[in-house]
Design a protein around this motif. Structure first.
Motif, PDB file in Angstrom:
ATOM      1  N   GLU A 114       9.719 -91.598  10.929  1.00  0.00           N
ATOM      2  CA  GLU A 114      10.428 -92.216  10.029  1.00  0.00           C
ATOM      3  C   GLU A 114      11.884 -91.931  10.081  1.00  0.00           C
ATOM      4  O   GLU A 114      12.731 -92.654   9.829  1.00  0.00           O
ATOM      5  CB  GLU A 114       9.776 -91.877   8.510  1.00  0.00           C
ATOM      6  CG  GLU A 114      10.207 -92.939   7.377  1.00  0.00           C
ATOM      7  CD  GLU A 114       9.576 -94.471   7.562  1.00  0.00           C
ATOM      8  OE1 GLU A 114       9.067 -94.680   8.540  1.00  0.00           O
ATOM      9  OE2 GLU A 114      10.057 -95.063   6.676  1.00  0.00           O
ATOM     10  N   ILE A 115      12.289 -90.619  10.143  1.00  0.00           N
ATOM     11  CA  ILE A 115      13.473 -90.003  10.081  1.00  0.00           C
ATOM     12  C   ILE A 115      14.473 -90.521  11.452  1.00  0.00           C
ATOM     13  O   ILE A 115      15.341 -90.830  11.313  1.00  0.00           O
ATOM     14  CB  ILE A 115      13.663 -88.322   9.963  1.00  0.00           C
ATOM     15  CG1 ILE A 115      12.754 -88.107   8.851  1.00  0.00           C
ATOM     16  CG2 ILE A 115      14.847 -87.883  10.205  1.00  0.00           C
ATOM     17  CD1 ILE A 115      12.580 -86.415   8.603  1.00  0.00           C
ATOM     18  N   PHE A 116      13.845 -90.535  12.511  1.00  0.00           N
ATOM     19  CA  PHE A 116      14.499 -90.949  13.702  1.00  0.00           C
ATOM     20  C   PHE A 116      14.883 -92.581  13.464  1.00  0.00           C
ATOM     21  O   PHE A 116      15.764 -92.959  14.122  1.00  0.00           O
ATOM     22  CB  PHE A 116      13.614 -90.761  14.890  1.00  0.00           C
ATOM     23  CG  PHE A 116      13.603 -89.327  15.542  1.00  0.00           C
ATOM     24  CD1 PHE A 116      14.836 -88.816  15.978  1.00  0.00           C
ATOM     25  CD2 PHE A 116      12.387 -88.779  15.818  1.00  0.00           C
ATOM     26  CE1 PHE A 116      15.009 -87.730  16.543  1.00  0.00           C
ATOM     27  CE2 PHE A 116      12.503 -87.478  16.373  1.00  0.00           C
ATOM     28  CZ  PHE A 116      13.686 -86.971  16.505  1.00  0.00           C
ATOM     29  N   TRP A 117      13.851 -93.226  12.948  1.00  0.00           N
ATOM     30  CA  TRP A 117      13.857 -94.822  12.874  1.00  0.00           C
ATOM     31  C   TRP A 117      15.079 -94.946  12.008  1.00  0.00           C
ATOM     32  O   TRP A 117      16.020 -95.851  12.070  1.00  0.00           O
ATOM     33  CB  TRP A 117      12.636 -95.226  12.219  1.00  0.00           C
ATOM     34  CG  TRP A 117      12.888 -96.662  12.006  1.00  0.00           C
ATOM     35  CD1 TRP A 117      12.473 -97.227  10.938  1.00  0.00           C
ATOM     36  CD2 TRP A 117      13.360 -97.587  12.865  1.00  0.00           C
ATOM     37  NE1 TRP A 117      12.712 -98.800  10.801  1.00  0.00           N
ATOM     38  CE2 TRP A 117      13.206 -99.102  12.225  1.00  0.00           C
ATOM     39  CE3 TRP A 117      13.796 -97.817  14.338  1.00  0.00           C
ATOM     40  CZ2 TRP A 117      13.582-100.242  12.766  1.00  0.00           C
ATOM     41  CZ3 TRP A 117      13.934 -99.093  14.707  1.00  0.00           C
ATOM     42  CH2 TRP A 117      13.905-100.423  14.023  1.00  0.00           C
ATOM     43  N   GLY A 118      15.202 -94.068  10.783  1.00  0.00           N
ATOM     44  CA  GLY A 118      16.132 -94.035   9.720  1.00  0.00           C
ATOM     45  C   GLY A 118      17.591 -93.930  10.415  1.00  0.00           C
ATOM     46  O   GLY A 118      18.640 -94.423  10.352  1.00  0.00           O
ATOM     47  N   GLY A 119      17.431 -92.971  11.333  1.00  0.00           N
ATOM     48  CA  GLY A 119      18.841 -92.550  12.065  1.00  0.00           C
ATOM     49  C   GLY A 119      19.219 -93.823  12.899  1.00  0.00           C
ATOM     50  O   GLY A 119      20.562 -94.016  12.965  1.00  0.00           O
ATOM     51  N   THR A 154      20.013 -87.300  11.683  1.00  0.00           N
ATOM     52  CA  THR A 154      18.691 -86.944  11.542  1.00  0.00           C
ATOM     53  C   THR A 154      18.361 -85.391  11.463  1.00  0.00           C
ATOM     54  O   THR A 154      17.423 -84.850  10.971  1.00  0.00           O
ATOM     55  CB  THR A 154      17.721 -87.367  12.738  1.00  0.00           C
ATOM     56  OG1 THR A 154      18.321 -87.155  13.829  1.00  0.00           O
ATOM     57  CG2 THR A 154      17.620 -88.900  12.633  1.00  0.00           C
ATOM     58  N   ILE A 155      19.178 -84.693  12.019  1.00  0.00           N
ATOM     59  CA  ILE A 155      18.933 -83.035  12.190  1.00  0.00           C
ATOM     60  C   ILE A 155      18.687 -82.498  10.952  1.00  0.00           C
ATOM     61  O   ILE A 155      17.729 -81.985  10.653  1.00  0.00           O
ATOM     62  CB  ILE A 155      20.161 -82.892  13.032  1.00  0.00           C
ATOM     63  CG1 ILE A 155      19.859 -82.898  14.584  1.00  0.00           C
ATOM     64  CG2 ILE A 155      19.988 -81.046  12.884  1.00  0.00           C
ATOM     65  CD1 ILE A 155      20.505 -82.267  15.466  1.00  0.00           C
ATOM     66  N   PRO A 156      19.532 -82.688   9.784  1.00  0.00           N
ATOM     67  CA  PRO A 156      19.180 -81.758   8.615  1.00  0.00           C
ATOM     68  C   PRO A 156      17.990 -82.241   7.929  1.00  0.00           C
ATOM     69  O   PRO A 156      17.043 -81.279   7.783  1.00  0.00           O
ATOM     70  CB  PRO A 156      20.376 -82.173   7.715  1.00  0.00           C
ATOM     71  CG  PRO A 156      21.538 -82.796   8.561  1.00  0.00           C
ATOM     72  CD  PRO A 156      20.858 -83.392   9.565  1.00  0.00           C
ATOM     73  N   PRO A 157      17.629 -83.592   7.740  1.00  0.00           N
ATOM     74  CA  PRO A 157      16.240 -83.815   7.243  1.00  0.00           C
ATOM     75  C   PRO A 157      15.105 -83.454   8.183  1.00  0.00           C
ATOM     76  O   PRO A 157      13.980 -83.040   7.748  1.00  0.00           O
ATOM     77  CB  PRO A 157      16.401 -85.348   6.914  1.00  0.00           C
ATOM     78  CG  PRO A 157      17.405 -85.881   7.882  1.00  0.00           C
ATOM     79  CD  PRO A 157      18.323 -84.874   7.836  1.00  0.00           C
ATOM     80  N   LEU A 158      15.133 -83.579   9.461  1.00  0.00           N
ATOM     81  CA  LEU A 158      14.184 -83.200  10.236  1.00  0.00           C
ATOM     82  C   LEU A 158      14.063 -81.926  10.431  1.00  0.00           C
ATOM     83  O   LEU A 158      12.771 -81.349  10.476  1.00  0.00           O
ATOM     84  CB  LEU A 158      14.806 -83.469  11.680  1.00  0.00           C
ATOM     85  CG  LEU A 158      13.627 -84.178  13.115  1.00  0.00           C
ATOM     86  CD1 LEU A 158      12.694 -85.196  12.412  1.00  0.00           C
ATOM     87  CD2 LEU A 158      14.129 -84.412  14.124  1.00  0.00           C
TER      88      LEU A 158
END
Lengths: 226, 223, 248
Positions: A114-119, A154-158
């Protein structure tokens, strides 16, 4: 004896701690190993799913969304219990380690996807068009133009999500993985003293606190102007 | 060997286990109603205190938040439930869960709300104060509504995590949904109750996951 | 000179988005070294026309021949075609994580497989050509809008395209920065580049265009030399549009 001395004698008994230090250290190694395997497999699977989703092939995307929703909705402990206690009925008996690893990997992959896709979505359409207009193919555009920009957001939320899920290795204690918590609990029941638990708690702080600080650093480092 | 459906979706066993599981669900919901408001209140306290200009106040707060971001909630729970009795403090499963989750969730909600409050431009605060609003009123009527809106996906996401976290209470024998399911499983020697519990979690939480997805997507697009 | 085959030859081009037909049968030839200017009210399909020429939009019907290649034929390698058609966007679309040089070299290295040194040399030359020899190491965020658009032009030129499509290249720029971009386009024309330009810069059209095409509602209403289109438009719709532009 004042209150502090009494507390120290109970929770910080150095003799007990010394006796069970090797056990806790072994548990520490197991936790680190388990955590690394979860992070590697979970992030890799999450990225792979996000890349597959970027092909925008509807049936495939629907399956990926199903996977993501499922493992975002189910508590990790429920997944572990399902794998460990229910799977043997289907003829597959994963060890506690494998069950915990697989469950946390699936959960992390869902959040990571979900985070990568958002990115990937956060990269403007014009970037795709500019790259494609110079003759770059889909994969080259993804690799050289879109992903480098996507990774940045994506790095911070990831990082935060990865820490939160990796802490879940402690859930392995429920299914007989002798990681830190389980080793500490065993030691408590043998020694009749809670100091091993204190030691175990300290081990978690030693392990995860630097990662949290790293996460904070990453958060400020990657907070770039748009 | 019995078939897949008979094993994992044994309707007879599910029907028998259902009342027991619903009782567990009731406890889960009760826990949620307790720990979510407590966590938000604690988090709000963290976020508001963090506005202090004094580093002496802010540093311990950061330490508090980061400590609980690093510390597995289950370890905290076991410490409270199995460790404290050695010091003569018997608090019971329910209180242990309540305290443990309060400490843990306050840190997470605190971090989210702090980010939210910081995202509201200082001019909003100044404008509100310049019209004669007191500090609490300016916070309540001007800053907080915008803060909450700005971090709504994180708030919803965090609440979802808190609800899922209640499953840890099963480890200290609090008879919530997962615990009830495992009891039923051990009585029937069949995994269907656990599958049923998973289904109940899905039915309960899936709408929130969808909502969250939509909120996150909207944030992304509006940026 | 008139005998030379057109670089770009469009026949019966149609494009629909759902139920709305944005292009309703466009026929257009662009000859070598020609600068064709496309004007028309917003929503007339100008940008879509350009974007169909390198299949950033998939045409619904019709044929497009570019340099003898049918770009809609099933066997066509569209990436090979796109490499030979440069495109410049309204919003620049520079890659923010790469320097000006990196922006220009990416396709040279990934598509043309040039070694790094050679790609750097070509890119440096392209940046020099748009007057930005000293900005190789700058990131897009450090450049003005006009400079960014010139980097984008250099990115297209470095691939030695047969033609360059300009999609409102100056619309996103502050007025004082428009001149530098137009100057680069003027230089390109002097050097004999084939160009199709969608723009509202009527002064530039009058001064530099070989031919002006007026589009409205997905059709080419009228085309001719700039003097004819601006001075004596034949069609009522053209006249209305030109009058409105002149008044502004």
């Amino acid at each position: 004896m004042n209150a502090w001395d009494r507390f120290a004698a109970t929770f910080l008994d150095t003799d007990v701690m010394a006796r069970y230090l090797p056990d806790i250290a072994a548990g520490f190694a197991t936790t680190v190993w388990l955590a690394l395997l979860v992070v590697l497999a979970g992030l890799a699977l999450g990225l792979a799913l996000a890349l597959l989703r970027s092909l925008r092939f509807r049936p495939l995307s629907a399956l990926i969304v199903l996977h993501v929703d499922l493992f975002r909705a189910l508590p990790p402990l429920v997944v572990i219990v399902l794998l460990y206690f229910a799977m043997p009925n289907a003829g597959w008996s994963p060890s506690g380690f494998v069950a915990t690893w697989l469950a946390l990997t699936l959960v992390l992959s869902a959040f990571a996807e979900e985070i990568f896709w958002g990115g990937i979505l956060s990269v403007p359409k014009g970037q795709w068009e500019a790259a494609r207009s110079t003759g770059l193919g889909f994969l080259a555009t993804l690799t050289w133009v879109v992903l480098p920009q996507a990774i940045r957001v994506t790095i911070p939320p990831l990082t935060n999500r990865t820490i939160a899920i990796t802490k879940g290795t402690a859930l392995g204690s429920v299914v007989a993985v002798s990681e830190i918590l389980a080793s500490a609990q065993t030691a408590v029941s043998f020694s009749f003293n809670p100091s091993p638990l204190t030691l175990g708690a300290a081990a978690y702080v030693v392990l995860f606190f630097p990662v949290v600080l790293f996460g904070r650093w990453v958060e400020t480092r990657f907070a770039w102007k748009r | 060997m019995p078939g897949f459906v008979e094993t994992f979706f044994n309707l007879e066993i599910m029907r028998a286990a259902l009342p027991y599981l619903l009782q567990g669900l009731g406890t889960t919901l009760l826990l949620v109603l307790l720990v979510v408001p407590l966590g938000i209140a604690g988090g709000l306290a963290v976020a508001l205190l963090y506005r202090s200009p004094r580093r002496r106040v802010r540093w311990p707060l950061i330490l508090y938040v980061d400590f609980f971001r690093a510390f597995p909630p289950l370890v905290l729970l076991i410490f409270l439930y199995a460790g404290l009795p050695f010091a003569g403090i018997e608090i019971g499963a329910f209180t242990a869960v309540a305290i443990g989750f309060f400490l843990n969730n306050s840190a997470y909600y605190g971090e989210v709300l702090r980010a939210g409050i910081e995202s509201v431009p200082r001019g909003q605060w100044e404008a509100a104060r310049s019209t004669g609003l007191s500090a609490p009123r300016a916070m309540l009527w001007v800053v907080l509504p915008q803060a909450v809106r700005n971090v709504l996906p994180d708030l919803v996401g965090n609440t979802l995590e808190v609800v899922k976290l209640t499953s840890l209470a099963s480890v200290v024998a609090l008879p919530e949904l997962l615990f009830a399911a495992r009891q039923a499983q051990s009585l029937t020697y069949n995994p269907s109750p656990i599958v049923l519990a998973a289904i109940i979690y899905l039915v309960l939480l899936w709408p929130f996951v969808r909502l969250l997805s939509r909120l996150e997507h909207r944030m992304l697009v509006s940026r | 000179m008139q005998r030379e085959p057109p670089v770009l030859s469009i026949r019966g081009l149609r494009k629909s988005f759902g139920a709305t037909e944005v292009l309703r049968g466009i026929d257009l030839d662009v000859r070598p070294r020609e600068l064709v200017f496309v004007i028309g009210p917003s929503g007339s399909g100008k940008s879509t026309l350009l974007r169909c020429c390198n299949r950033l939009e998939e045409p619904s019907d019709g044929s497009i021949l570019f340099d003898g290649t049918d770009i809609r034929a099933p066997g066509t390698d569209i990436n090979a075609v796109r490499r030979r058609i440069g495109m410049v966007f309204q919003s620049f679309n520079l890659y923010p994580h790469m320097t000006a040089l990196g922006n220009v070299t990416l396709a040279l290295r990934q598509v043309l497989k040039k070694p790094r040194r050679e790609a750097d040399e070509i890119a440096a030359a392209a940046l020099a050509r748009v007057g930005l020899a000293d900005k190789q190491g700058a990131y897009p965020g450090e450049l003005s809008g006009g400079q960014q658009q010139r980097v984008a032009i250099a990115r297209a030129l470095a691939l030695e395209p047969k033609a360059v499509l300009f999609d409102e290249p100056t619309s996103a720029l502050d007025p004082e920065l428009v001149g530098s971009v137009l100057q680069v386009m003027r230089d390109l024309r002097e050097a004999g580049m084939t160009m199709v330009v969608v723009s509202h810069e009527m002064g530039f059209a009058r001064a530099a265009a070989d031919r002006v095409v007026f589009m409205d509602q997905g059709e080419i209403v009228e085309e001719g030399p700039p003097a004819a289109i601006f001075g004596a438009p034949q069609h009522a719709r053209t006249r209305a549009f030109v009058d409105q532009i002149v008044r502004h």
